[in-house]
Design an enzyme around this catalytic site. Structure first.
Site, PDB file in Angstrom:
ATOM      1  CB  CYS A 184      -0.922   0.013   1.209  1.00 39.01           C
ATOM      2  SG  CYS A 184      -2.380  -1.044   1.051  1.00 39.01           S
ATOM      3  CG  ASP A 222      10.705  -9.931  -5.588  1.00 40.64           C
ATOM      4  OD1 ASP A 222      11.345  -9.548  -4.589  1.00 40.64           O
ATOM      5  OD2 ASP A 222       9.884 -10.855  -5.549  1.00 40.64           O
ATOM      6  CG  ASN A 259       3.779 -17.726  -3.315  1.00 41.70           C
ATOM      7  OD1 ASN A 259       3.708 -18.805  -3.902  1.00 41.70           O
ATOM      8  ND2 ASN A 259       4.881 -17.010  -3.278  1.00 41.70           N
ATOM      9  N   GLY A 280       3.849 -19.988   1.152  1.00 42.58           N
ATOM     10  CA  GLY A 280       5.006 -19.141   0.929  1.00 42.58           C
ATOM     11  C   GLY A 280       4.698 -17.663   0.815  1.00 42.58           C
ATOM     12  CG  HIS A 318      -1.139  -5.217  -1.077  1.00 38.51           C
ATOM     13  ND1 HIS A 318      -1.433  -3.922  -0.711  1.00 38.51           N
ATOM     14  CD2 HIS A 318      -1.417  -5.289  -2.412  1.00 38.51           C
ATOM     15  CE1 HIS A 318      -1.871  -3.252  -1.767  1.00 38.51           C
ATOM     16  NE2 HIS A 318      -1.867  -4.073  -2.828  1.00 38.51           N
ATOM     17  CG  HIS A 343       2.476 -10.150  -4.299  1.00 40.98           C
ATOM     18  ND1 HIS A 343       2.021 -10.128  -2.990  1.00 40.98           N
ATOM     19  CD2 HIS A 343       3.379 -11.145  -4.362  1.00 40.98           C
ATOM     20  CE1 HIS A 343       2.655 -11.059  -2.290  1.00 40.98           C
ATOM     21  NE2 HIS A 343       3.480 -11.701  -3.106  1.00 40.98           N
TER      22      HIS A 343
HETATM   23  P1  5GP Z   1       5.402 -13.549  -1.519  1.00 41.08           P
HETATM   24  O1  5GP Z   1       6.338 -14.521  -0.869  1.00 41.08           O
HETATM   25  O2  5GP Z   1       4.521 -12.854  -0.526  1.00 41.08           O
HETATM   26  O3  5GP Z   1       4.623 -14.174  -2.649  1.00 41.08           O
HETATM   27  O4  5GP Z   1       6.305 -12.482  -2.215  1.00 41.08           O
HETATM   28  C1  5GP Z   1       6.561 -11.225  -1.697  1.00 41.08           C
HETATM   29  C2  5GP Z   1       7.697 -10.658  -2.513  1.00 41.08           C
HETATM   30  O5  5GP Z   1       7.775  -9.273  -2.267  1.00 41.08           O
HETATM   31  C3  5GP Z   1       9.045 -11.264  -2.143  1.00 41.08           C
HETATM   32  O6  5GP Z   1       9.584 -11.887  -3.295  1.00 41.08           O
HETATM   33  C4  5GP Z   1       9.862 -10.073  -1.695  1.00 41.08           C
HETATM   34  O7  5GP Z   1      11.197 -10.130  -2.163  1.00 41.08           O
HETATM   35  C5  5GP Z   1       9.132  -8.905  -2.282  1.00 41.08           C
HETATM   36  N1  5GP Z   1       9.223  -7.684  -1.498  1.00 41.08           N
HETATM   37  C6  5GP Z   1       9.008  -7.535  -0.161  1.00 41.08           C
HETATM   38  N2  5GP Z   1       9.153  -6.261   0.215  1.00 41.08           N
HETATM   39  C7  5GP Z   1       9.450  -5.562  -0.913  1.00 41.08           C
HETATM   40  C8  5GP Z   1       9.721  -4.185  -1.173  1.00 41.08           C
HETATM   41  O8  5GP Z   1       9.704  -3.323  -0.293  1.00 41.08           O
HETATM   42  N3  5GP Z   1       9.994  -3.842  -2.457  1.00 41.08           N
HETATM   43  C9  5GP Z   1      10.009  -4.751  -3.472  1.00 41.08           C
HETATM   44  N4  5GP Z   1      10.293  -4.304  -4.708  1.00 41.08           N
HETATM   45  N5  5GP Z   1       9.766  -6.064  -3.265  1.00 41.08           N
HETATM   46  C10 5GP Z   1       9.497  -6.461  -2.002  1.00 41.08           C
HETATM   47 ZN    ZN Z   2      -1.817  -3.253   1.195  1.00 40.85          ZN
END
Ligand code: 5GP
Ligand code: ZN
Length: 102
Positions: free
Chosen positions: A7, A30, A83, A89, A94, A96
């Site tokens: 957000c 990422d 995920n 995982g 939020h 994505h």
């Molecule tokens: P999830 O495991 O929730 O599917 O993936 C979350 C992804 O968000 C992870 O791959 C992590 O590296 C990425 N991520 C987390 N915080 C940030 C951030 O502040 N900026 C960016 N660009 N990626 C982020």
């Molecule tokens: Zn959010």
């Protein structure tokens, strides 16, 4: 939503380069790459994950957005990962979708 990192990126509280953006979503790199091209397609509206998104229009827009960013960046082959839930995982609650490409 307060204290949600995506957000904060969505409303520009935290600066980040948007590689693609439309009314529904935006795309950033990422921070912790899981492939040579690691993109995150993030909804502008907060929803914890896919289980919280019931709007058919938004569901369609997510897939359309994935295709549009790949077309824009000339990515022809890619994996898409969503995920949903901690044991699957999910780290950021939020919505994505990951686009992973070589
Ligand atoms: P999830 O495991 O929730 O599917 O993936 C979350 C992804 O968000 C992870 O791959 C992590 O590296 C990425 N991520 C987390 N915080 C940030 C951030 O502040 N900026 C960016 N660009 N990626 C982020
Ligand atoms: Zn959010």
């Amino acid at each position: 939503m307060k204290d949600c990192i995506f957000c904060k990126i969505a409303n520009k509280e935290i600066p980040s380069e948007f590689l693609y953006e439309n009314d529904y979503l935006f795309v950033i790199k990422d921070i912790n790459p899981k492939a040579p091209i690691p993109l995150l397609v993030i909804t502008k509206e907060h929803a914890a994950n896919l289980n919280e998104i019931n709007d058919e229009k938004l569901l369609a827009e997510i897939l359309k957005g994935i295709k549009a960013v790949c077309e824009k960046l000339n990515i022809k082959e890619y994996k898409t990962v969503i995920n949903t839930g901690k044991s699957a995982g999910q780290e950021v609650f939020h919505f994505h979708a990951h686009i992973l490409a070589q």
